[in-house]
Design a protein around this motif. Structure first.
Motif, short mmCIF file in Angstrom:
data_model
loop_
_atom_site.label_atom_id
_atom_site.label_comp_id
_atom_site.label_asym_id
_atom_site.label_seq_id
_atom_site.Cartn_x
_atom_site.Cartn_y
_atom_site.Cartn_z
N GLU A 179 -7.39 -20.98 3.43
CA GLU A 179 -6.95 -21.90 2.39
C GLU A 179 -5.80 -22.78 2.86
O GLU A 179 -5.63 -23.90 2.39
CB GLU A 179 -6.53 -21.10 1.14
N CYS A 180 -5.02 -22.28 3.82
CA CYS A 180 -3.91 -23.06 4.37
C CYS A 180 -4.36 -23.99 5.50
O CYS A 180 -3.52 -24.65 6.12
CB CYS A 180 -2.81 -22.12 4.88
N HIS A 181 -5.68 -24.01 5.78
CA HIS A 181 -6.25 -24.88 6.82
C HIS A 181 -5.67 -24.56 8.20
O HIS A 181 -5.31 -25.46 8.96
CB HIS A 181 -6.00 -26.36 6.48
N ALA A 240 1.06 -28.70 5.14
CA ALA A 240 0.81 -29.03 3.74
C ALA A 240 0.01 -27.92 3.07
O ALA A 240 0.25 -27.58 1.90
CB ALA A 240 0.08 -30.36 3.63
N GLY A 241 -0.95 -27.33 3.81
CA GLY A 241 -1.76 -26.26 3.23
C GLY A 241 -0.93 -25.06 2.84
O GLY A 241 -1.18 -24.42 1.81
N LEU A 242 0.07 -24.73 3.67
CA LEU A 242 0.93 -23.58 3.35
C LEU A 242 1.70 -23.83 2.06
O LEU A 242 1.78 -22.96 1.18
CB LEU A 242 1.89 -23.33 4.52
N ALA A 253 -5.61 -11.87 4.78
CA ALA A 253 -5.23 -12.69 5.93
C ALA A 253 -6.24 -13.79 6.16
O ALA A 253 -5.88 -14.96 6.38
CB ALA A 253 -5.10 -11.81 7.17
N GLN A 254 -7.51 -13.46 6.09
CA GLN A 254 -8.57 -14.45 6.33
C GLN A 254 -8.57 -15.53 5.25
O GLN A 254 -8.62 -16.73 5.56
CB GLN A 254 -9.93 -13.74 6.38
#
Length: 263
Positions: free
Chosen positions: A124-126, A207-209, A118-119
């Motif tokens: 990474e997805c900002h 966008a990160g996702l 989760a972290q």
């Protein structure tokens, strides 16, 4: 002359004998033909029907033997099935703990591993204002900054975190599952922005996702269904992803929906 007349008389006598023999042979031939015709008539009227009847009887007997074998096999299966049902019923009568508690089968490192996923995924997805992401085993759901996903955010954030939860499960199955489905479908991961809810979500999160989707294709096939108005402008095909657009246009080069030729 006398000798010739004598020989002629002999020849005539011989010819007469030959004619008599010929008549006898012809008579014998006639009788044989009658016998042959009689035999053929009997074969046609009596023996042929009997032959057909015997063939039918033989085929019926073969069918009977085949059916009897199949019935015997079915009886054997039925007996085994009945025995299995009896054994199962006896087990249920003797078993006082019939409740199934799936959480008991997870290993001790499941919660810390899911919390780590989760972290790292949210980072990474900002994900904005991220301090700490954990996995709540009791609710079996993701927690962000000590809160569940429905406490301080709207439908868009809940949909976003639901998608992250799916990604966590996908990663765990890819790394540890004995039987990994390898295929996951997410319907509208940015749901909530369609009706103006949570429009304040940063574009970097959206966008990160999707960048995460593209960067981790090795964890299993991921099928994303989303409105074109809400997906980030990224090079999806360049990352190896397949992009299929559905259009309400009746043209051979266009695709109307999930099922071909279905409108």
């Amino acid at each position: 002359m006398e000798r010739t007349m004598t020989e002629l008389a002999g020849l005539q006598e011989t010819e007469k004998d030959v004619d008599d023999q010929k008549k006898e042979v012809q008579e014998d031939l006639r009788k044989l033909k009658e016998q042959r015709n009689a035999l053929e008539s009997r074969i046609k009227k009596e023996l042929r029907p009997q032959e057909s009847q015997q063939i039918n009887i033989l085929n019926s007997y073969k069918s009977y033997l085949r059916i009897e074998t199949e019935m015997s096999l079915i009886d054997s299966y039925a007996e085994d099935f009945g025995n299995d049902l009896d054994d199962l019923e006896n087990e249920q009568k003797n078993d006082t703990t019939t409740e199934y508690h799936p959480k008991e089968y997870f290993s001790d490192d499941f919660v810390p591993t899911m919390s780590e996923y989760a972290q790292t995924i949210l980072k990474e997805c900002h994900y904005s204002d991220l301090l700490e992401a954990t996995f709540n085993f009791t609710k079996f759901d993701i927690m962000v900054n000590g809160e569940d996903k429905g406490t301080s955010h709207g439908k868009g954030y809940r949909s976003y975190l639901n998608t992250v939860m799916i990604l966590m499960i996908r990663k765990y199955l890819a790394n540890y599952a004995k039987f990994d489905p390898h295929t996951f479908i997410i319907d509208t991961p940015l749901h909530g922005f369609d009706d103006g809810v949570d429009e304040g979500m940063p574009e970097s999160m959206r966008a990160g996702l999707y960048r995460y989707f593209m960067n981790y294709q090795d964890e299993g096939q991921l099928i994303i269904i989303e409105n074109l108005d809400h997906i980030p402008n990224l090079d999806y095909e360049g990352s190896g992803a397949t992009v299929t657009t559905f259009e309400k246009v009746d043209e051979p080069s266009k695709r109307y929906g999930f099922l071909n030729d279905v409108k």
